[in-house]
Design a protein around this motif. Structure first.
Motif, short mmCIF file in Angstrom:
data_model
loop_
_atom_site.label_atom_id
_atom_site.label_comp_id
_atom_site.label_asym_id
_atom_site.label_seq_id
_atom_site.Cartn_x
_atom_site.Cartn_y
_atom_site.Cartn_z
N GLY A 1 9.43 11.95 -3.77
CA GLY A 1 9.18 11.53 -2.39
C GLY A 1 7.71 11.23 -2.18
N PRO A 2 7.39 10.60 -1.05
CA PRO A 2 6.00 10.21 -0.80
C PRO A 2 5.06 11.40 -0.56
N ASN A 3 3.80 11.12 -0.73
CA ASN A 3 2.71 12.02 -0.37
C ASN A 3 2.77 12.28 1.14
N LEU A 4 2.76 13.53 1.54
CA LEU A 4 2.87 13.86 2.97
C LEU A 4 1.53 14.30 3.55
N THR A 5 0.46 14.12 2.79
CA THR A 5 -0.84 14.61 3.27
C THR A 5 -1.78 13.48 3.70
N ASP A 6 -1.43 12.23 3.35
CA ASP A 6 -2.36 11.14 3.65
C ASP A 6 -1.99 10.46 4.98
N ASP A 7 -2.69 9.39 5.31
CA ASP A 7 -2.47 8.70 6.59
C ASP A 7 -1.44 7.58 6.48
N HIS A 8 -0.89 7.39 5.29
CA HIS A 8 0.12 6.35 5.10
C HIS A 8 1.52 6.93 5.23
N TRP A 9 2.34 6.28 6.02
CA TRP A 9 3.71 6.77 6.21
C TRP A 9 4.68 5.60 6.16
N LYS A 10 5.86 5.84 5.63
CA LYS A 10 6.87 4.78 5.54
C LYS A 10 7.79 4.77 6.75
N ASN A 11 8.24 5.95 7.17
CA ASN A 11 9.26 6.04 8.22
C ASN A 11 8.75 6.71 9.48
N VAL A 12 7.49 7.03 9.50
CA VAL A 12 6.97 7.83 10.60
C VAL A 12 5.84 7.09 11.30
N ARG A 13 5.95 6.95 12.62
CA ARG A 13 4.87 6.37 13.43
C ARG A 13 4.28 7.43 14.34
N ASN A 14 5.16 8.24 14.94
CA ASN A 14 4.72 9.30 15.84
C ASN A 14 5.18 10.64 15.26
N ILE A 15 4.55 11.68 15.72
CA ILE A 15 4.83 13.00 15.14
C ILE A 15 6.32 13.37 15.24
N GLU A 16 6.98 12.95 16.33
CA GLU A 16 8.38 13.37 16.45
C GLU A 16 9.30 12.62 15.48
N ASP A 17 8.80 11.51 14.91
CA ASP A 17 9.61 10.82 13.89
C ASP A 17 9.84 11.69 12.66
#
Ligand code: HEC
Length: 216
Positions: free
Chosen positions: A129-145
Motif C-alpha cells: 500500500g502507499p506511504n501514509l506519511t507524506d503529502d501525496h494521497w490517491k484517495n484522500v482529499r480531506n481528513i474524513e476521506d
C-alpha cells in the motif's frame, strides 16, 4: 544360556504371544490398564471437545468468545467517551492531534499495527500500500476521506474494505485518526509518493458556506 527359546524352562521368563511372523515372536507385554484408560479418555474427550467447540455453534468457539469479550471490553472502555464517535473532520483532527486524547489514539495505533502494517509498513512508510506519511494521497482529499477509504476499501479491494470488521465502530474512527497522525512523520524506508499533494488536515469550517462545494 539356551539357544532355543523354550517357554517352559523358567516361569519368570516373559510370556510370548502365540503368533510368529517370519519367525519373529512377540512378548506378551500389554500396556498397563491405567495407561490404556487414560488413552481412551483422551480420545473420548477429543470427540466431545470437537463437537462442542468446532461444529459452528455460535459463541462457543474460542475465537467467538474472544471476539465477544473484546467487544465487551471495548464498549466498557469507550463508555468513558460518553457516546460513539463519528468520523467527521472535527473528531478526527481532535483525536489525531490532541495530546490529551493520546490513550485513545493508542487504540488506533494497535489496530493499525495488527491489521494494516503488513501492507503499509509498521511506521506507515508504505509497501504493498502507499506511504501514509507524506503529502501525496490517491484517495484522500480531506481528513474524513481516510475513514471512508478504510471502511469501503479502494482500487477494487487492493485496499481491503474493513466495513464492520472492527470490534467497535469507534475503532474505525480512532484508526483513521492514527493514520492522520502519521502524516509528517519520518518512516525508515519511505515508498515513493503516489497520488497528488493535498492541503493540511483541517477541522470542518465553523460556519460552512453554502457556496463552497467542499463544505462537508
Ligand atoms: C492487503 C494490503 C492492505 C492492507 C492489509 C491494508 N491496506 Fe490500505 N491500502 C492498500 C493499497 C494497495 C492501497 C492503495 C489503493 C489504491 O491504489 O487506490 C491502500 C490505500 C489506503 C489508504 C488511502 C491512501 C491514499 O493514498 O489514498 C488508506 C488511508 C489506507 N489504505 C489505510 C489502511 C488501514 C487503516 C488499514 C488497516 C485497517 C489498511 N489500509 C490495510 C493495501 C492495504
Amino acid at each position: 544360556m539356551s539357544h532355543a527359546v523354550d517357554q517352559n524352562l523358567d516361569v519368570n521368563e516373559p510370556k510370548l504371544t502365540d503368533h510368529s511372523y517370519d519367525g519373529i515372536q512377540e512378548y506378551d507385554n500389554p500396556m498397563p490398564g491405567w495407561w490404556v484408560w487414560l488413552f481412551v479418555g483422551t480420545v473420548v474427550f477429543s470427540a466431545v471437545y470437537w463437537l462442542y467447540f468446532e461444529t459452528g455453534v455460535p459463541e462457543r468457539s474460542i475465537f467467538d468468545q474472544y471476539t465477544a469479550h473484546q467487544t465487551q471490553v471495548m464498549t466498557q472502555r469507550f463508555g468513558e467517551l460518553g457516546g460513539d464517535l463519528t468520523p467527521n473532520a472535527d473528531t478526527l483532527v481532535k483525536y489525531s492531534s490532541d495530546p490529551k486524547e493520546a490513550k485513545w489514539l493508542a487504540v488506533g495505533k494497535s489496530t493499525y499495527q495488527a491489521n494494516c502494517a503488513s501492507c503499509h509498513g509498521i511506521d506507515g512508510g508504505g509497501g504493498i500500500g502507499p506511504n501514509l506519511t507524506d503529502d501525496h494521497w490517491k484517495n484522500v482529499r480531506n481528513i474524513e476521506d481516510i475513514a471512508t477509504v478504510i471502511k469501503n476499501g479502494a482500487n477494487n479491494g487492493a485496499m481491503p474494505a474493513w466495513g464492520t470488521r472492527f470490534n467497535h465502530p469507534n475503532v474505525l474512527v480512532l484508526t483513521s485518526a492514527y493514520i492522520a497522525s502519521m502524516r509528517g512523520t519520518k518512516p525508515s524506508n519511505p515508498k515513493a509518493p503516489e497520488g497528488s499533494v493535498i492541503g493540511p488536515w483541517a477541522a470542518a469550517p465553523a460556519a460552512p458556506a453554502s457556496t463552497s462545494p467542499s463544505a462537508n
